[in-house]
Design a protein around this motif. Structure first.
Motif, mmCIF file in Angstrom:
data_model
loop_
_atom_site.group_PDB
_atom_site.id
_atom_site.type_symbol
_atom_site.label_atom_id
_atom_site.label_comp_id
_atom_site.label_asym_id
_atom_site.label_seq_id
_atom_site.Cartn_x
_atom_site.Cartn_y
_atom_site.Cartn_z
ATOM 1 N N LEU A 20 0.835 -1.206 0.000
ATOM 2 C CA LEU A 20 0.000 0.000 0.000
ATOM 3 C C LEU A 20 0.870 1.257 0.000
ATOM 4 N N ASP A 21 1.953 1.247 0.782
ATOM 5 C CA ASP A 21 2.864 2.395 0.798
ATOM 6 C C ASP A 21 3.494 2.617 -0.573
ATOM 7 N N GLU A 23 2.294 1.718 -3.510
ATOM 8 C CA GLU A 23 1.276 2.213 -4.444
ATOM 9 C C GLU A 23 0.988 3.688 -4.206
ATOM 10 N N ALA A 24 0.899 4.076 -2.949
ATOM 11 C CA ALA A 24 0.673 5.486 -2.630
ATOM 12 C C ALA A 24 1.817 6.343 -3.184
ATOM 13 N N GLN A 27 1.478 6.860 -6.828
ATOM 14 C CA GLN A 27 0.420 7.822 -7.129
ATOM 15 C C GLN A 27 0.739 9.219 -6.594
ATOM 16 N N VAL A 29 0.707 10.240 -3.521
ATOM 17 C CA VAL A 29 -0.246 10.619 -2.477
ATOM 18 C C VAL A 29 0.184 9.955 -1.175
ATOM 19 N N CYS A 31 -0.160 7.569 2.047
ATOM 20 C CA CYS A 31 -0.837 6.275 2.205
ATOM 21 C C CYS A 31 -2.230 6.472 2.804
ATOM 22 N N SER A 32 -2.376 7.449 3.678
ATOM 23 C CA SER A 32 -3.688 7.694 4.284
ATOM 24 C C SER A 32 -4.739 8.054 3.238
ATOM 25 N N ARG A 33 -4.323 8.758 2.179
ATOM 26 C CA ARG A 33 -5.269 9.098 1.108
ATOM 27 C C ARG A 33 -5.658 7.849 0.324
ATOM 28 N N LEU A 34 -4.701 6.973 0.052
ATOM 29 C CA LEU A 34 -5.003 5.716 -0.632
ATOM 30 C C LEU A 34 -5.952 4.875 0.215
#
Length: 70
Positions: A20-21, A23-24, A27, A29, A31-34
């Motif tokens: 997840l980190d 991918e964020a 992008q 952004v 990680c909290s936004r993802l």
């Protein structure tokens, strides 16, 4: 983290957070936004499950093509 105005916590294995980190970062952004985006789309699925499924989907994505130098 805060999702939809409410403080919450989520326990995931480190490998899922890593995906997840990454991918964020791809992008550009936080990680909290993802996580917030995944939360908005999860329907009635538990948040931890939705995050694990999203991480698996990320892991299955083909890597971006490598462009030739020059």
């Amino acid at each position: 983290m805060t999702l939809q105005g409410h403080r919450t916590s989520v326990s995931l294995e480190a490998e899922f957070w890593t995906l997840l980190d990454e991918e964020a970062a791809c992008q550009s952004v936080p990680c909290s936004r993802l996580v917030a985006e995944i939360d908005r789309k999860r329907g009635s699925q538990p948040l931890a499950s939705a995050l694990r499924v999203a991480a698996i989907s990320i892991a299955r994505k083909p890597p971006p093509p490598v462009l030739p130098a020059g």
